[in-house]
Design a protein around this motif. Sequence first.
Motif, mmCIF file in Angstrom:
data_model
loop_
_atom_site.group_PDB
_atom_site.id
_atom_site.type_symbol
_atom_site.label_atom_id
_atom_site.label_comp_id
_atom_site.label_asym_id
_atom_site.label_seq_id
_atom_site.Cartn_x
_atom_site.Cartn_y
_atom_site.Cartn_z
ATOM 1 N N GLY A 183 0.817 -1.205 0.000
ATOM 2 C CA GLY A 183 0.000 0.000 0.000
ATOM 3 C C GLY A 183 0.848 1.251 0.000
ATOM 4 O O GLY A 183 1.689 1.447 -0.873
ATOM 5 N N TYR A 184 0.643 2.087 1.013
ATOM 6 C CA TYR A 184 1.329 3.376 1.082
ATOM 7 C C TYR A 184 2.656 3.304 1.821
ATOM 8 O O TYR A 184 3.538 4.134 1.604
ATOM 9 C CB TYR A 184 0.473 4.415 1.834
ATOM 10 N N ASN A 226 -2.776 -1.467 -3.175
ATOM 11 C CA ASN A 226 -3.807 -1.061 -2.218
ATOM 12 C C ASN A 226 -5.110 -1.826 -2.378
ATOM 13 O O ASN A 226 -5.840 -2.011 -1.413
ATOM 14 C CB ASN A 226 -4.097 0.435 -2.360
ATOM 15 N N PRO A 249 -4.773 -4.842 3.480
ATOM 16 C CA PRO A 249 -3.404 -5.057 3.961
ATOM 17 C C PRO A 249 -2.953 -6.514 3.790
ATOM 18 O O PRO A 249 -3.789 -7.417 3.744
ATOM 19 C CB PRO A 249 -3.504 -4.695 5.442
ATOM 20 N N VAL A 287 -1.715 -0.130 11.546
ATOM 21 C CA VAL A 287 -1.853 0.161 10.108
ATOM 22 C C VAL A 287 -3.245 0.698 9.776
ATOM 23 O O VAL A 287 -3.367 1.719 9.093
ATOM 24 C CB VAL A 287 -1.488 -1.070 9.248
ATOM 25 N N GLU A 345 -3.880 4.335 8.116
ATOM 26 C CA GLU A 345 -4.465 4.436 6.775
ATOM 27 C C GLU A 345 -5.827 5.130 6.791
ATOM 28 O O GLU A 345 -6.283 5.632 5.766
ATOM 29 C CB GLU A 345 -4.553 3.057 6.132
ATOM 30 N N ASN A 346 -6.468 5.170 7.961
ATOM 31 C CA ASN A 346 -7.731 5.899 8.078
ATOM 32 C C ASN A 346 -7.539 7.286 8.684
ATOM 33 O O ASN A 346 -8.498 7.931 9.097
ATOM 34 C CB ASN A 346 -8.730 5.089 8.915
ATOM 35 N N ASN A 347 -6.261 7.720 8.717
ATOM 36 C CA ASN A 347 -5.913 9.059 9.181
ATOM 37 C C ASN A 347 -6.379 9.320 10.622
ATOM 38 O O ASN A 347 -6.763 10.431 10.983
ATOM 39 C CB ASN A 347 -6.486 10.120 8.231
ATOM 40 N N HIS A 369 4.730 1.643 7.785
ATOM 41 C CA HIS A 369 3.759 2.642 8.246
ATOM 42 C C HIS A 369 4.200 3.318 9.545
ATOM 43 O O HIS A 369 3.848 4.471 9.802
ATOM 44 C CB HIS A 369 2.393 1.994 8.513
ATOM 45 N N HIS A 371 -3.384 9.969 0.574
ATOM 46 C CA HIS A 371 -2.637 9.285 1.621
ATOM 47 C C HIS A 371 -1.135 9.265 1.307
ATOM 48 O O HIS A 371 -0.298 9.455 2.185
ATOM 49 C CB HIS A 371 -3.132 7.839 1.783
#
Length: 274
Positions: free
Chosen positions: A12-13, A37, A41, A154, A158-160, A194, A257
């Motif tokens: 992902g990021y 993504n 995950p 994570v 990823e959901n800020n 992350h 993101h």
Amino acid sequence: MQAHPIGIFDSGYGGLTVFRSIKQKLPQYDYLYLGDNGRAPYGNRSFETVYQYTLECVKWFFENGCPLVIIACNTASAKALRTIQQNDLPKLAPDNRVLGVIRPTAEVIGQYTENRKVAVLGTKGTVASDSYPIEIHKFFPDIEIFQQACPLWVPLIENNEHNTPGADYFVEKYMQQLLAQNNEVDAVLLACTHYPLIADKIKKHLPENVSVIGQGSIVADSLTDYLHRHPEMEQRITRNGSMRFFTTDDTNDFDNHGSLFFGQPVQSEHLHLQ
């Protein structure tokens, strides 16, 4: 002239934190980044599934001219890298190379600990693989290793939600579990790409003498050394300073993101893997 970039892969990021360090250290090369993504995950998936997904992505990099691929994902490095290196690479592209993030970190971790007690924070998959204890003990058999899975970090990042009080609760929870294993740990390895985004929170819940170690600069230094030792590979990589980003999911979401992880704006293209 066809480009021959360095490929950088992550589920992902998170791999963007590693790419960020590599780009700062080696800005001259061309790069392709792929975040899977759409299937992330990877942390809780089986070894076989992670292997199949990672192999598909490695093949895509090869098809797009990359002679060298960095798997900047700890879970994929733990669950897929060795099989790809030993079984698939000789048949797919024997002159190409696929490298991961675990071995470079294992080679230098001894520099960060005085009392030889090191903690590894990672996903369930990375911890279950035992890849870090195995690799670290090849170089530093005297180091004691204590692993702590942190499965909720994570999703929070990823959901800020990583700057919220709720995130503090789960950081403190896992750090208490770690220190309950051993309270003399003096080096904590962030074995998930992350986790640098919450490094300050992690430090807050550890004793002051504990070093918190991210992997970005370690992997960048290791890649620099690798290319110096393998000029035949270095000469195959093109040098236009270009970057292209791909995601198997929504590009707007990735760009929003991804900019947080990469430290500058990113503009991605969508990739549909067959």
